[in-house]
Design a protein around this motif. Sequence first.
Motif, PDB file in Angstrom:
ATOM      1  N   ALA A   1       0.834  -1.204   0.000  1.00  0.00           N
ATOM      2  CA  ALA A   1       0.000   0.000   0.000  1.00  0.00           C
ATOM      3  C   ALA A   1       0.866   1.250   0.000  1.00  0.00           C
ATOM      4  O   ALA A   1       0.592   2.220  -0.730  1.00  0.00           O
ATOM      5  CB  ALA A   1      -0.930  -0.003   1.208  1.00  0.00           C
TER       6      ALA A   1
ATOM      7  N   LEU B   1       0.966   4.188  -2.730  1.00  0.00           N
ATOM      8  CA  LEU B   1       0.682   5.571  -2.335  1.00  0.00           C
ATOM      9  C   LEU B   1       1.815   6.501  -2.770  1.00  0.00           C
ATOM     10  O   LEU B   1       1.573   7.604  -3.282  1.00  0.00           O
ATOM     11  CB  LEU B   1       0.476   5.651  -0.827  1.00  0.00           C
ATOM     12  CG  LEU B   1      -0.807   5.007  -0.280  1.00  0.00           C
ATOM     13  CD1 LEU B   1      -0.725   4.860   1.232  1.00  0.00           C
ATOM     14  CD2 LEU B   1      -2.040   5.816  -0.671  1.00  0.00           C
TER      15      LEU B   1
ATOM     16  N   HIS C   1      -4.342   5.873  -5.455  1.00  0.00           N
ATOM     17  CA  HIS C   1      -5.292   5.519  -4.401  1.00  0.00           C
ATOM     18  C   HIS C   1      -5.229   4.004  -4.192  1.00  0.00           C
ATOM     19  O   HIS C   1      -4.891   3.260  -5.128  1.00  0.00           O
ATOM     20  CB  HIS C   1      -6.713   5.935  -4.794  1.00  0.00           C
ATOM     21  CG  HIS C   1      -6.853   7.389  -5.122  1.00  0.00           C
ATOM     22  ND1 HIS C   1      -6.878   8.362  -4.155  1.00  0.00           N
ATOM     23  CD2 HIS C   1      -6.974   8.035  -6.327  1.00  0.00           C
ATOM     24  CE1 HIS C   1      -7.022   9.552  -4.727  1.00  0.00           C
ATOM     25  NE2 HIS C   1      -7.068   9.368  -6.031  1.00  0.00           N
ATOM     26  N   VAL C   2      -5.583   3.548  -2.997  1.00  0.00           N
ATOM     27  CA  VAL C   2      -5.405   2.123  -2.671  1.00  0.00           C
ATOM     28  C   VAL C   2      -6.656   1.548  -2.030  1.00  0.00           C
ATOM     29  O   VAL C   2      -7.205   2.108  -1.077  1.00  0.00           O
ATOM     30  CB  VAL C   2      -4.207   1.917  -1.716  1.00  0.00           C
ATOM     31  CG1 VAL C   2      -4.124   0.455  -1.271  1.00  0.00           C
ATOM     32  CG2 VAL C   2      -2.905   2.345  -2.381  1.00  0.00           C
TER      33      VAL C   2
ATOM     34  N   ALA D   1       0.580   3.405   6.965  1.00  0.00           N
ATOM     35  CA  ALA D   1      -0.062   3.635   5.665  1.00  0.00           C
ATOM     36  C   ALA D   1      -1.121   4.727   5.761  1.00  0.00           C
ATOM     37  O   ALA D   1      -1.272   5.545   4.849  1.00  0.00           O
ATOM     38  CB  ALA D   1      -0.680   2.337   5.156  1.00  0.00           C
TER      39      ALA D   1
ATOM     40  N   ALA E   1      -1.128   8.138   3.526  1.00  0.00           N
ATOM     41  CA  ALA E   1      -2.260   8.499   2.672  1.00  0.00           C
ATOM     42  C   ALA E   1      -2.766   9.900   3.011  1.00  0.00           C
ATOM     43  O   ALA E   1      -3.069  10.698   2.113  1.00  0.00           O
ATOM     44  CB  ALA E   1      -3.389   7.477   2.820  1.00  0.00           C
ATOM     45  N   ASP E   2      -2.852  10.208   4.308  1.00  0.00           N
ATOM     46  CA  ASP E   2      -3.283  11.551   4.722  1.00  0.00           C
ATOM     47  C   ASP E   2      -2.306  12.606   4.227  1.00  0.00           C
ATOM     48  O   ASP E   2      -2.707  13.671   3.736  1.00  0.00           O
ATOM     49  CB  ASP E   2      -3.392  11.617   6.246  1.00  0.00           C
ATOM     50  CG  ASP E   2      -4.602  10.859   6.777  1.00  0.00           C
ATOM     51  OD1 ASP E   2      -5.489  10.515   5.968  1.00  0.00           O
ATOM     52  OD2 ASP E   2      -4.658  10.606   7.995  1.00  0.00           O
TER      53      ASP E   2
ATOM     54  N   LEU F   1      -4.462  11.062  -0.527  1.00  0.00           N
ATOM     55  CA  LEU F   1      -4.983   9.956  -1.330  1.00  0.00           C
ATOM     56  C   LEU F   1      -5.952   9.115  -0.511  1.00  0.00           C
ATOM     57  O   LEU F   1      -5.889   9.078   0.720  1.00  0.00           O
ATOM     58  CB  LEU F   1      -3.829   9.077  -1.818  1.00  0.00           C
ATOM     59  CG  LEU F   1      -2.859   9.739  -2.804  1.00  0.00           C
ATOM     60  CD1 LEU F   1      -1.596   8.906  -2.964  1.00  0.00           C
ATOM     61  CD2 LEU F   1      -3.528   9.966  -4.154  1.00  0.00           C
TER      62      LEU F   1
ATOM     63  N   LEU G   1      -7.267   5.752   0.963  1.00  0.00           N
ATOM     64  CA  LEU G   1      -6.837   4.412   1.355  1.00  0.00           C
ATOM     65  C   LEU G   1      -8.040   3.744   2.008  1.00  0.00           C
ATOM     66  O   LEU G   1      -8.528   4.215   3.037  1.00  0.00           O
ATOM     67  CB  LEU G   1      -5.670   4.491   2.341  1.00  0.00           C
ATOM     68  CG  LEU G   1      -5.243   3.192   3.032  1.00  0.00           C
ATOM     69  CD1 LEU G   1      -4.798   2.151   2.014  1.00  0.00           C
ATOM     70  CD2 LEU G   1      -4.142   3.460   4.051  1.00  0.00           C
TER      71      LEU G   1
ATOM     72  N   GLU H   1     -14.045  10.969   2.681  1.00  0.00           N
ATOM     73  CA  GLU H   1     -13.508   9.759   3.301  1.00  0.00           C
ATOM     74  C   GLU H   1     -14.558   8.652   3.312  1.00  0.00           C
ATOM     75  O   GLU H   1     -15.674   8.857   3.799  1.00  0.00           O
ATOM     76  CB  GLU H   1     -13.058  10.057   4.728  1.00  0.00           C
ATOM     77  CG  GLU H   1     -12.395   8.881   5.427  1.00  0.00           C
ATOM     78  CD  GLU H   1     -11.929   9.219   6.827  1.00  0.00           C
ATOM     79  OE1 GLU H   1     -11.235   8.376   7.430  1.00  0.00           O
ATOM     80  OE2 GLU H   1     -12.257  10.316   7.321  1.00  0.00           O
TER      81      GLU H   1
ATOM     82  N   SER I   1     -12.553   3.584   5.418  1.00  0.00           N
ATOM     83  CA  SER I   1     -11.208   4.060   5.097  1.00  0.00           C
ATOM     84  C   SER I   1     -10.199   3.385   6.013  1.00  0.00           C
ATOM     85  O   SER I   1     -10.549   2.795   7.048  1.00  0.00           O
ATOM     86  CB  SER I   1     -11.130   5.576   5.288  1.00  0.00           C
ATOM     87  OG  SER I   1     -11.275   5.905   6.668  1.00  0.00           O
TER      88      SER I   1
END
Length: 345
Positions: free
Chosen positions: A84, A88, A93-94, A110, A114-115, A119, A121, A310, A314
């Motif tokens: 992941a 990222l 996006h994951v 992770a 992402a934050d 992106l 997640l 979100e 998430s």
Amino acid sequence: MALKVIHAGLGGWGSNWEVHPIPRVKDVERVAVVEPFEEPLRAIQRLLKLPPEMCFTDFEEALATVEADAVILTVPMEVHVPAAMTALRAGKHVLVEKPFAGTVAEAREAVDLADELGLILQVSQNYRFYPAVRTAARLVAEQTFGPVSTINIDFRRYANSKPDDNRHFRYIHPLLFDMAIHHFDLIRMVTGVEPVSVFAMAADPEWSKFRDEASATVLITLSNGVVVSYRGSWISTGAETLWGGDWHIECQDGEIHWTGRNDDTIVNDRVWLRKLGRKKETPIDLDSIGLHGRAGGLQAFVDAIRSGEEPENSGRRNLGSVALMEASAKSLASGKIEPVINPWT
């Protein structure tokens, strides 16, 4: 315009994603597949009639070569977070399969990345996307029978007849990590309340083929004082439940009984109500949903990317489920009540 995705991890479950959920989501275009082992990669290539340029054994090569918006990860749990984070960092996006990670600390790596990168997640907690559990969660939120007093959940399957070398027998915590994570996540979803402590005890007979626990009883205390009794087993010789389990939610003025997820269909999803003082349960109509199961989660992933909002499952919001799973494993090892650490502090 369809979301372009790279799909990594084409083992048995990953290949199932290609046959069932992905084709049902019209807003998704799978543009490449990644599988480090040649045999399953060639098998999926033949099945889907993919050209060689869409098939990769190296994940980073696929990320660098193919134009894509997102990645679906159906790789083993041990590489969920590393894969992941690789995706990222490549700006993708994951959507990652459950369980997100074995520990909250690993999962937060992770989530924080992402934050930082802005992106999406998301964790594929597909059991959320079925009509029975959606209906039950609404009834609890509306306090149809008043506040919840206690919850009893049973999950029963018999998986002990597989050949001795089946990899399921060697999974890390095959009940808690592979299956109960679904039910733990649903406890949080249905009640809207976070767990604060847990006591777990394995109950495996000597003839179990599983290396780690195949059956356990887990007592979960929620922050509002409600106690959830969960009994799960991969080696039960009792009557088989649906994958979502059999739930009895006792409230002040009655009981909400529900079950759901018959394989990947909604045909056996059911909710029954029984008012206090009544002997018989009454079935009720279920809330309508769009796509269900993994396809519903994949559609939610697309919607979150497009809206920037979100998603309900998430990576950040899934930390509470990982925390409960992690604390349950600790309790199995210690034989004691373990606190469920608040993962957001």
